[in-house]
Design a protein around this motif. Sequence first.
Motif, PDB file in Angstrom:
ATOM      1  N   PHE A 137       0.835  -1.192   0.000  1.00  0.00           N
ATOM      2  CA  PHE A 137       0.000   0.000   0.000  1.00  0.00           C
ATOM      3  C   PHE A 137       0.875   1.248   0.000  1.00  0.00           C
ATOM      4  CE2 PHE A 137      -2.218  -3.207   2.756  1.00  0.00           C
ATOM      5  CZ  PHE A 137      -3.136  -3.623   1.810  1.00  0.00           C
ATOM      6  N   SER A 138       0.621   2.148  -0.941  1.00  0.00           N
ATOM      7  CA  SER A 138       1.383   3.395  -1.016  1.00  0.00           C
ATOM      8  C   SER A 138       0.768   4.442  -0.088  1.00  0.00           C
ATOM      9  CB  SER A 138       1.398   3.929  -2.449  1.00  0.00           C
ATOM     10  OG  SER A 138       0.111   4.403  -2.811  1.00  0.00           O
TER      11      SER A 138
ATOM     12  N   ALA B 173      -2.355   6.218  -1.715  1.00  0.00           N
ATOM     13  CA  ALA B 173      -3.612   5.467  -1.650  1.00  0.00           C
ATOM     14  C   ALA B 173      -4.118   5.378  -0.208  1.00  0.00           C
ATOM     15  CB  ALA B 173      -3.433   4.074  -2.233  1.00  0.00           C
TER      16      ALA B 173
ATOM     17  N   ASP C  24      -3.176  -0.957  -3.873  1.00  0.00           N
ATOM     18  CA  ASP C  24      -3.709   0.400  -3.933  1.00  0.00           C
ATOM     19  C   ASP C  24      -5.091   0.459  -4.587  1.00  0.00           C
ATOM     20  OD1 ASP C  24      -1.469   1.305  -2.655  1.00  0.00           O
ATOM     21  OD2 ASP C  24      -0.613   2.339  -4.389  1.00  0.00           O
TER      22      ASP C  24
END
Length: 173
Positions: free
Chosen positions: A40-41, A44, A114
């Motif tokens: 997960f960025s 996001a 994401d």
Amino acid sequence: MTPDEKMELEKMRADAMSRQGEVEESEDELYAAGAPKGKFSGKALNSLVEATNRLLPLFGLDDKYERFGGGMISTLPPEFVRLLTMFSKAMADAVEEGILPEDATIDLKIVVDDNGLQSLAGRLGMAAKSPGFKRFLLRKVRSGAPETEEAEEMSSDEMDSEGMDKLMMERMN
């Protein structure tokens, strides 16, 4: 109150606080075990945080969830999963009653990247904007409170903390 009674009362209070801490740790472990895992960025994640923060006031929570840093993470924090679970239950109840569309349900198990976070953020945003969902949550709080004229006239902005706490606990269980 005698000094012995005061000591006993303090001991009971300390025991209760200790047990509460143990329960909270157990809950955190359960939420951590069920937390979405993936890549997960920060971008996001923060999109999801923004959607979460728009939904929190509907549950009587004034605090905003803190934004994530810019780096990648692989597991959502337990306290964040707790909020998402509360939202999920409320939204599932609203779908069941025909308040929200079928595609508004949340399944945290499918959030692995994401795209999953963005989809989840979209669903939360839709619920936050839904007048029907807002009325649904307010009705849930009122149905749990004693029936009085004041309670019937109360808006979500005027709802007391006890009513909101009760709603939160219902949603978290």
